[in-house]
Design a protein around this motif. Structure first.
Motif, PDB file in Angstrom:
ATOM      1  N   ILE A 148      44.399  24.026  -6.544  1.00  0.00           N
ATOM      2  CA  ILE A 148      43.470  22.978  -6.131  1.00  0.00           C
ATOM      3  C   ILE A 148      42.374  22.816  -7.186  1.00  0.00           C
ATOM      4  CG2 ILE A 148      41.809  22.263  -4.367  1.00  0.00           C
ATOM      5  CD1 ILE A 148      43.482  23.885  -2.349  1.00  0.00           C
ATOM      6  N   ASP A 149      42.239  21.606  -7.685  1.00  0.00           N
ATOM      7  CA  ASP A 149      41.209  21.279  -8.675  1.00  0.00           C
ATOM      8  C   ASP A 149      39.931  20.876  -7.924  1.00  0.00           C
ATOM      9  OD1 ASP A 149      39.574  20.290 -10.641  1.00  0.00           O
ATOM     10  OD2 ASP A 149      41.084  18.989 -11.557  1.00  0.00           O
ATOM     11  N   LYS A 191      52.401  34.442  -9.150  1.00  0.00           N
ATOM     12  CA  LYS A 191      52.449  34.238 -10.590  1.00  0.00           C
ATOM     13  C   LYS A 191      51.040  34.059 -11.131  1.00  0.00           C
ATOM     14  CE  LYS A 191      54.775  31.488 -14.127  1.00  0.00           C
ATOM     15  NZ  LYS A 191      55.723  30.351 -14.379  1.00  0.00           N
ATOM     16  N   PRO A 192      50.632  34.885 -12.095  1.00  0.00           N
ATOM     17  CA  PRO A 192      49.257  34.780 -12.621  1.00  0.00           C
ATOM     18  C   PRO A 192      48.998  33.430 -13.281  1.00  0.00           C
ATOM     19  CG  PRO A 192      50.274  36.865 -13.267  1.00  0.00           C
ATOM     20  CD  PRO A 192      51.367  36.001 -12.705  1.00  0.00           C
ATOM     21  N   ASN A 193      47.772  32.936 -13.111  1.00  0.00           N
ATOM     22  CA  ASN A 193      47.323  31.708 -13.765  1.00  0.00           C
ATOM     23  C   ASN A 193      46.020  32.026 -14.486  1.00  0.00           C
ATOM     24  OD1 ASN A 193      46.013  29.208 -14.364  1.00  0.00           O
ATOM     25  ND2 ASN A 193      47.121  28.178 -12.724  1.00  0.00           N
ATOM     26  N   PRO A 194      45.993  31.942 -15.817  1.00  0.00           N
ATOM     27  CA  PRO A 194      44.813  32.357 -16.580  1.00  0.00           C
ATOM     28  C   PRO A 194      43.570  31.518 -16.327  1.00  0.00           C
ATOM     29  CG  PRO A 194      46.386  31.231 -18.000  1.00  0.00           C
ATOM     30  CD  PRO A 194      47.077  31.449 -16.688  1.00  0.00           C
ATOM     31  N   ASN A 195      43.743  30.317 -15.795  1.00  0.00           N
ATOM     32  CA  ASN A 195      42.602  29.415 -15.603  1.00  0.00           C
ATOM     33  C   ASN A 195      42.088  29.372 -14.173  1.00  0.00           C
ATOM     34  OD1 ASN A 195      42.743  28.455 -18.352  1.00  0.00           O
ATOM     35  ND2 ASN A 195      44.545  27.280 -17.735  1.00  0.00           N
ATOM     36  N   ALA A 196      42.734  30.103 -13.272  1.00  0.00           N
ATOM     37  CA  ALA A 196      42.430  29.951 -11.849  1.00  0.00           C
ATOM     38  C   ALA A 196      41.831  31.215 -11.246  1.00  0.00           C
ATOM     39  CB  ALA A 196      43.693  29.571 -11.090  1.00  0.00           C
ATOM     40  N   LEU A 197      41.070  31.027 -10.176  1.00  0.00           N
ATOM     41  CA  LEU A 197      40.642  32.109  -9.300  1.00  0.00           C
ATOM     42  C   LEU A 197      41.459  32.020  -8.021  1.00  0.00           C
ATOM     43  CD1 LEU A 197      36.740  31.918  -9.611  1.00  0.00           C
ATOM     44  CD2 LEU A 197      38.266  33.600 -10.688  1.00  0.00           C
ATOM     45  N   ILE A 198      41.820  33.161  -7.467  1.00  0.00           N
ATOM     46  CA  ILE A 198      42.586  33.191  -6.222  1.00  0.00           C
ATOM     47  C   ILE A 198      41.628  33.333  -5.044  1.00  0.00           C
ATOM     48  CG2 ILE A 198      44.246  34.537  -4.858  1.00  0.00           C
ATOM     49  CD1 ILE A 198      45.631  35.248  -7.500  1.00  0.00           C
ATOM     50  N   ILE A 251      40.863  25.772  -9.696  1.00  0.00           N
ATOM     51  CA  ILE A 251      40.392  25.588 -11.070  1.00  0.00           C
ATOM     52  C   ILE A 251      39.152  24.705 -11.031  1.00  0.00           C
ATOM     53  CG2 ILE A 251      42.615  25.946 -12.188  1.00  0.00           C
ATOM     54  CD1 ILE A 251      42.918  22.891 -12.336  1.00  0.00           C
ATOM     55  N   ASN A 252      38.417  24.663 -12.142  1.00  0.00           N
ATOM     56  CA  ASN A 252      37.122  23.958 -12.179  1.00  0.00           C
ATOM     57  C   ASN A 252      36.252  24.420 -11.020  1.00  0.00           C
ATOM     58  OD1 ASN A 252      37.647  22.304 -14.506  1.00  0.00           O
ATOM     59  ND2 ASN A 252      39.008  21.066 -13.219  1.00  0.00           N
ATOM     60  N   HIS A 253      36.145  25.729 -10.916  1.00  0.00           N
ATOM     61  CA  HIS A 253      35.512  26.397  -9.785  1.00  0.00           C
ATOM     62  C   HIS A 253      34.047  26.743 -10.017  1.00  0.00           C
ATOM     63  CE1 HIS A 253      36.617  29.547 -12.547  1.00  0.00           C
ATOM     64  NE2 HIS A 253      37.893  29.356 -12.298  1.00  0.00           N
ATOM     65  N   GLY A 254      33.548  26.499 -11.223  1.00  0.00           N
ATOM     66  CA  GLY A 254      32.142  26.747 -11.491  1.00  0.00           C
ATOM     67  C   GLY A 254      31.837  28.109 -12.105  1.00  0.00           C
ATOM     68  N   VAL A 255      32.854  28.971 -12.239  1.00  0.00           N
ATOM     69  CA  VAL A 255      32.668  30.272 -12.884  1.00  0.00           C
ATOM     70  C   VAL A 255      33.256  30.154 -14.287  1.00  0.00           C
ATOM     71  CG1 VAL A 255      32.992  32.767 -12.727  1.00  0.00           C
ATOM     72  CG2 VAL A 255      33.009  31.368 -10.640  1.00  0.00           C
ATOM     73  N   SER A 256      32.413  30.192 -15.287  1.00  0.00           N
ATOM     74  CA  SER A 256      32.876  29.918 -16.647  1.00  0.00           C
ATOM     75  C   SER A 256      33.823  31.005 -17.157  1.00  0.00           C
ATOM     76  CB  SER A 256      31.684  29.794 -17.601  1.00  0.00           C
ATOM     77  OG  SER A 256      31.104  31.073 -17.842  1.00  0.00           O
ATOM     78  N   SER A 257      34.701  30.614 -18.060  1.00  0.00           N
ATOM     79  CA  SER A 257      35.642  31.566 -18.672  1.00  0.00           C
ATOM     80  C   SER A 257      34.885  32.625 -19.459  1.00  0.00           C
ATOM     81  CB  SER A 257      36.629  30.827 -19.574  1.00  0.00           C
ATOM     82  OG  SER A 257      35.943  30.079 -20.572  1.00  0.00           O
ATOM     83  N   GLU A 258      33.718  32.262 -19.989  1.00  0.00           N
ATOM     84  CA  GLU A 258      32.906  33.222 -20.747  1.00  0.00           C
ATOM     85  C   GLU A 258      32.386  34.338 -19.842  1.00  0.00           C
ATOM     86  OE1 GLU A 258      28.957  33.349 -23.679  1.00  0.00           O
ATOM     87  OE2 GLU A 258      29.458  31.526 -22.563  1.00  0.00           O
ATOM     88  N   VAL A 259      31.890  33.960 -18.647  1.00  0.00           N
ATOM     89  CA  VAL A 259      31.397  34.958 -17.700  1.00  0.00           C
ATOM     90  C   VAL A 259      32.537  35.880 -17.264  1.00  0.00           C
ATOM     91  CG1 VAL A 259      30.489  35.303 -15.364  1.00  0.00           C
ATOM     92  CG2 VAL A 259      29.466  33.598 -16.877  1.00  0.00           C
ATOM     93  N   LEU A 260      33.695  35.303 -16.964  1.00  0.00           N
ATOM     94  CA  LEU A 260      34.842  36.107 -16.532  1.00  0.00           C
ATOM     95  C   LEU A 260      35.308  37.048 -17.640  1.00  0.00           C
ATOM     96  CD1 LEU A 260      36.837  33.323 -14.631  1.00  0.00           C
ATOM     97  CD2 LEU A 260      35.639  35.274 -13.614  1.00  0.00           C
ATOM     98  N   ALA A 261      35.312  36.555 -18.873  1.00  0.00           N
ATOM     99  CA  ALA A 261      35.733  37.399 -20.000  1.00  0.00           C
ATOM    100  C   ALA A 261      34.731  38.522 -20.234  1.00  0.00           C
ATOM    101  CB  ALA A 261      35.888  36.542 -21.261  1.00  0.00           C
ATOM    102  N   ASN A 262      33.448  38.223 -20.125  1.00  0.00           N
ATOM    103  CA  ASN A 262      32.421  39.263 -20.304  1.00  0.00           C
ATOM    104  C   ASN A 262      32.529  40.331 -19.222  1.00  0.00           C
ATOM    105  OD1 ASN A 262      31.396  37.940 -22.526  1.00  0.00           O
ATOM    106  ND2 ASN A 262      29.718  36.955 -21.431  1.00  0.00           N
ATOM    107  N   MET A 263      32.782  39.888 -17.986  1.00  0.00           N
ATOM    108  CA  MET A 263      32.925  40.840 -16.885  1.00  0.00           C
ATOM    109  C   MET A 263      34.120  41.748 -17.104  1.00  0.00           C
ATOM    110  SD  MET A 263      31.410  41.661 -13.974  1.00  0.00           S
ATOM    111  CE  MET A 263      31.732  43.408 -14.101  1.00  0.00           C
ATOM    112  N   ARG A 264      35.235  41.176 -17.553  1.00  0.00           N
ATOM    113  CA  ARG A 264      36.427  41.983 -17.785  1.00  0.00           C
ATOM    114  C   ARG A 264      36.191  43.006 -18.895  1.00  0.00           C
ATOM    115  NH1 ARG A 264      41.053  40.849 -15.889  1.00  0.00           N
ATOM    116  NH2 ARG A 264      39.654  40.779 -14.075  1.00  0.00           N
ATOM    117  N   CYS A 265      35.485  42.606 -19.927  1.00  0.00           N
ATOM    118  CA  CYS A 265      35.173  43.520 -21.027  1.00  0.00           C
ATOM    119  C   CYS A 265      34.323  44.685 -20.539  1.00  0.00           C
ATOM    120  CB  CYS A 265      34.469  42.748 -22.137  1.00  0.00           C
ATOM    121  SG  CYS A 265      34.022  43.757 -23.570  1.00  0.00           S
ATOM    122  N   GLU A 266      33.275  44.377 -19.775  1.00  0.00           N
ATOM    123  CA  GLU A 266      32.404  45.432 -19.239  1.00  0.00           C
ATOM    124  C   GLU A 266      33.163  46.326 -18.250  1.00  0.00           C
ATOM    125  OE1 GLU A 266      29.378  46.147 -20.246  1.00  0.00           O
ATOM    126  OE2 GLU A 266      29.525  44.520 -21.701  1.00  0.00           O
TER     127      GLU A 266
END
Length: 332
Positions: A40-41, A241-248, A71-86
């Motif tokens: 759902i967009d 199936k994983p989707n790199p752009n989506a939140l479940i 998708i287009n859920h308001g949580v930026s890919s940058e924030v998600l990537a930073n969280m995963r790194c930490e």
């Protein structure tokens, strides 16, 4: 530095030995088909001609499957990537350091570290995973002592806003007051769980996370691309199936009870990988402990209960039976 992995095989040695002695080599995993969840967009909510159709799609997925992705859920890919790194840095600390919470990097969020299933009496009750449970009261006043706490705060704010938005849509479709969720759920009543599923050489015999339903209103999940999440559909397990752009997004027990079974809290599990570790981050949209859960309909399936009572019943059942029983405990 010691190993970062929990001592699963040493701790559960008796259970593994019993399996060998009794020749119980049953594979706990089914061969499942991997499918994509409804996608759902959420940008459609901002388009007048699309808004109602988008809301209908959210409601339909919540009623029929209990799971969907956005998708287009308001949580930026940058924030998600930073969280995963930490998160990865956090889990790579030595196991003894994590278990004893003896490093400032760990206690800056007042986290609670857990691993495995202490009450397990057989291999199928083991969860081959470790997790940090982060109560959001612990980060609301925390000084910015690390990039971990700063990143967590940023992620939590966005996920909380998303959960509120989705919950209000689901309430509106029932004809209920959307304000209910703003009154009962605040950022400090929710919590975050950081998950790691280590490589498992005995993966046919154990789960990464046992089959269960979630004890909240809504869960927002960010997973990596390894895969392993499975859910029940029409009595059969299917892989997500994983989707790199989506939140479940998935419906929790409280929303199923509050909606009188209109929305479905569906059983799901996690499968571990023999070769690659897996990470995920889950946000749990929860009310305060004294919040009363009750459907507005006359012929409610469930009796009135508090969130605290529900949590206590789940805890008691896990200790007594090795697994959660859930909503059936509260049937009228």
């Amino acid at each position: 530095m010691g190993s970062c992995d929990p001592p699963f095989q040493d701790f559960y040695k008796k259970l593994f030995d019993n399996e060998k002695i009794n020749n119980n080599t049953t594979n706990v995993l089914d061969i499942v088909e991997e499918r994509e969840l409804p996608l759902i967009d959420l940008n459609r909510l901002n388009i007048q001609l699309e808004e109602e159709n988008c809301k209908s799609d959210i409601v339909k997925a919540s009623q029929e499957l209990g799971f969907f992705q956005v998708i287009n859920h308001g949580v930026s890919s940058e924030v998600l990537a930073n969280m995963r790194c930490e998160q990865m840095k956090l889990f790579k600390r030595p196991f003894q350091e994590k278990a004893n919470n003896c490093h400032p990097y760990l206690n800056c969020l007042a986290t609670s570290y857990r691993w495995g299933t202490p009450t397990a009496t057989c291999l199928k009750q083991i969860s081959w995973s470790e997790a940090f449970h982060v109560p959001l009261t612990g980060i609301s006043t925390t000084v910015e002592v690390s990039t971990l706490s700063a990143t967590t705060k940023e992620l939590v704010k966005k996920m909380y806003d998303l959960a509120q938005r989705l919950a209000e849509i689901l309430a509106e479709q029932l004809g209920n007051k959307p304000a209910y969720f703003k009154e009962t759920c605040s950022p400090t009543t929710c919590f975050l769980r950081l998950n790691r599923y280590p490589v498992c050489s005995v993966s046919p015999n154990v789960f990464g996370l046992m089959p269960h339903t979630d004890s909240d209103f809504l869960t927002i999940l960010h997973q990596d691309q390894i895969g392993g999440l499975q859910l029940v559909k029409e009595g059969k397990w299917i892989g997500v199936k994983p989707n790199p752009n989506a939140l479940i997004i998935n419906i929790g027990d409280l929303l199923q009870a509050w909606s009188n079974n209109v929305y479905k809290s569906v059983e799901h599990r996690v499968i571990v990988n023999t070769y690659v570790e897996r990470f995920s981050t889950a946000f749990f949209f929860c009310p305060s402990y004294d919040t009363m859960i009750q459907s507005d309909v006359e012929n409610s399936v469930y009796r009135r209960f508090s969130f605290e009572e529900f949590r206590q019943q789940v805890e008691d059942d896990v200790k007594m039976h090795g697994q959660k029983i859930g909503l059936s405990r509260f049937n009228i």
